[in-house]
Each structure stands twice: as structure tokens, then as C-alpha cells.
Write a protein that holds these residues in place. Structure first.
Motif, short mmCIF file in Angstrom:
data_model
loop_
_atom_site.label_atom_id
_atom_site.label_comp_id
_atom_site.label_asym_id
_atom_site.label_seq_id
_atom_site.Cartn_x
_atom_site.Cartn_y
_atom_site.Cartn_z
N ALA A 104 -4.52 -0.84 11.69
CA ALA A 104 -4.25 -0.16 10.42
C ALA A 104 -5.33 0.88 10.16
N SER A 144 4.91 -4.18 3.21
CA SER A 144 5.02 -5.43 2.45
C SER A 144 3.67 -6.13 2.51
N GLU A 145 3.56 -7.28 1.89
CA GLU A 145 2.30 -8.03 1.93
C GLU A 145 1.99 -8.54 3.34
N GLU A 146 3.01 -8.65 4.18
CA GLU A 146 2.82 -9.25 5.49
C GLU A 146 3.02 -8.29 6.65
N TRP A 147 3.60 -7.10 6.40
CA TRP A 147 3.97 -6.22 7.50
C TRP A 147 3.42 -4.80 7.31
N ASN A 148 3.04 -4.20 8.45
CA ASN A 148 2.72 -2.78 8.54
C ASN A 148 3.77 -2.07 9.39
N LYS A 185 0.67 -8.10 9.67
CA LYS A 185 -0.72 -7.79 9.35
C LYS A 185 -1.69 -8.83 9.89
N SER A 195 1.70 0.39 4.89
CA SER A 195 1.90 -0.99 4.44
C SER A 195 3.27 -1.07 3.79
#
Length: 267
Positions: A39, A77-81, A118, A75
Motif C-alpha cells: 500500500a 474496504s476495511e479489509e481489502w485494497n 490488507k 482502500s
């Protein structure tokens, strides 16, 4: 070529102007650069030299290729890039075909999108997968056909080591030219506490449409890079050599070289 470089550099300067949290250490930045789906916003410039390239008439020429490779993470979502990786090749060839003098232009653009968690897996693996798109430039260096296919990467970082594999496959999607080509990039990077990285890798291609015995192109690379600064701008710079262990009838052969310069915009 100049317009492309200026446009990309202007985009980088706008990104630098944005407020961001404290920057990472240089060693951490070096390890992020070793990860194709980190990231980290970056703008690599990769200059490659290939010589001893034969043509169909029996002549020999050489080629310079500047790959402009912006990497932009999103970014989603909270879990995915979502990681966007673009390769824009600016090419200069001499003596190809024989007697043609110097030719220059932009090659076909390769756009990859990786959906990546992430957090690493429980065993420490980092991975991403998505589509890859071939965008024709319609220059003298173009395949003149749109292409698409899947791409994926998996890697692990353990202490100073980063190792893994990036791969894709592209088919033509407009029927203009037959394209069916696989790309495989296994890599191993060792990073020191002083942010010096040494990478051993290949960037192998397999052309399913070529004649048997002419399908593999396998260049072996050894590249050394160093993270540093120009003023407050984080950069990475380095050089390396390559050797074609396998090549097609009209592909590069022997030894070549690579220079790398990367602008980094950590948050």
C-alpha cells in the motif's frame, strides 16, 4: 515521451503536496518496494538495454526501453485494497529492421489491478489477484490488438527476505491479432538494515502462438537498489545486469542492463 513524463511527474508532485502521517523508515520503505502490492504510492522509472537483437534479414540491432510504472493503492474496504499497477513502455530501437536507422515510440500499455487483503494470511503470505489489460498504442511497437486475462501475485516477507511469484496471462479480445502469452516473475530480495536491496529474479514469457522451440524468453536479473532522499523526497535508485538464458529466434540475447529510479510517496 516528454509529455508522458511531465504528466506523470506532475501527478506525483500533487500527491506529495497532500498532508500525510509520519513517513516510514528507509528499511521499511525498501521492503515495501520489494512487495509488488504494498500500500505504497510509487512512480518507478525503469530503463532497460537489450543488444544483439537479430531481425528476419540477418541484421542485428539494439533497443532501449523506458518503462514508466505508476503504482497506486486504493482502500476499498476495511479489509481489502485495490492495487493499480501500470506499465507504459517508451521504446527506442536502432537497426531494427536492418537499415531502418533509429525508431522510437510508445509500446502497448499493460494495466494490472490486484484485489488484495490488507492483512497477511495466518502463515504470513501476502496475495492479490485480478484482471490484466493490454492497451494497444498503435505505434510501430504495438501488437495492434486489445488483450485481457488474469493476473495474480503471492509473496512472503520474513526478516530481510522477500520472495514470491507474480504471473499473468493475456489473450487477444478483438480478433485483430492472435495473442496468447504467459508471464512469470519469480523473485527473491534481500534487504539490509541500511535499506540496500539485492534482487534476483526472472521475467519470463511463454508465447503459445510461436513456433515450438521459440516460445520461451527467459532473462535472468540481478538488481541492487538503495533507498534515500533528495531533499524531503523519498527515492530509490539502483542498477543491475541481465542475461538471456533462453530467447526466441528474433528476441534479445546475451547480456543487458537495467537502471532504476523510483519516487515514493509514503503516508
Amino acid at each position: 515521451m516528454k509529455k508522458i513524463l511531465l504528466s506523470l511527474l506532475a501527478t506525483g508532485l500533487l500527491l506529495v503536496a497532500e498532508e500525510a502521517p509520519a513517513l516510514s523508515s528507509e528499511e521499511e520503505l525498501a521492503k515495501q518496494l520489494a512487495n509488488p502490492i504494498a500500500a505504497l504510492i510509487s512512480l518507478p522509472f525503469q530503463l532497460n538495454y537489450d543488444g544483439k537483437i537479430p531481425d528476419e534479414a540477418g541484421g542485428v540491432g539494439d533497443r532501449w526501453t523506458l518503462n514508466i510504472q505508476p503504482v497506486i493503492p486504493f482502500s476499498i474496504s476495511e479489509e481489502w485494497n485495490l492495487i493499480s499497477r501500470t506499465i507504459v513502455p517508451v521504446i527506442r530501437s536502432e537497426g531494427l529492421p536492418a537499415g531502418s536507422g533509429v525508431e522510437s515510440g510508445v509500446g502497448d500499455v499493460v494495466q494490472s489491478l490486484f484485489f488484495s487483503p490488507k492483512a497477511p494470511t495466518e502463515s504470513g503470505w501476502i496475495w492479490g489477484a485480478g484482471p490484466v489489460i493490454l492497451i494497444p498504442s498503435h505505434s510501430d511497437f504495438s501488437a495492434e490488438s486489445w488483450g485481457a486475462g488474469p493476473t495474480a501475485v503471492a509473496l512472503k516477507q520474513s526478516g530481510p527476505l522477500t520472495y514470491g511469484l507474480l504471473a499473468n496471462h493475456i489473450w487477444d479480445i478483438d480478433g485483430k491479432n492472435e495473442i496468447s502469452q504467459s508471464f512469470m516473475q519469480p523473485f527473491l530480495t534481500y534487504t539490509t538494515p541500511t535499506a540496500l536491496s539485492a534482487t534476483l529474479m526472472t521475467e519470463s514469457t511463454y508465447d503459445w502462438k510461436a513456433e515450438p522451440g521459440e516460445r520461451w524468453t527467459v532473462p535472468l536479473y540481478l538488481v541492487v537498489t538503495q533507498v534515500g532522499k533528495i531533499g524531503e523526497q523519498r527515492i530509490s535508485y539502483g542498477a543491475g545486469v541481465k542475461y538471456y538464458a533462453k530467447h526466441g529466434e528474433h528476441g534479445p540475447r546475451g547480456w543487458g542492463a537495467r537502471l532504476v529510479f523510483t519516487l515514493m510517496f509514503p503516508k
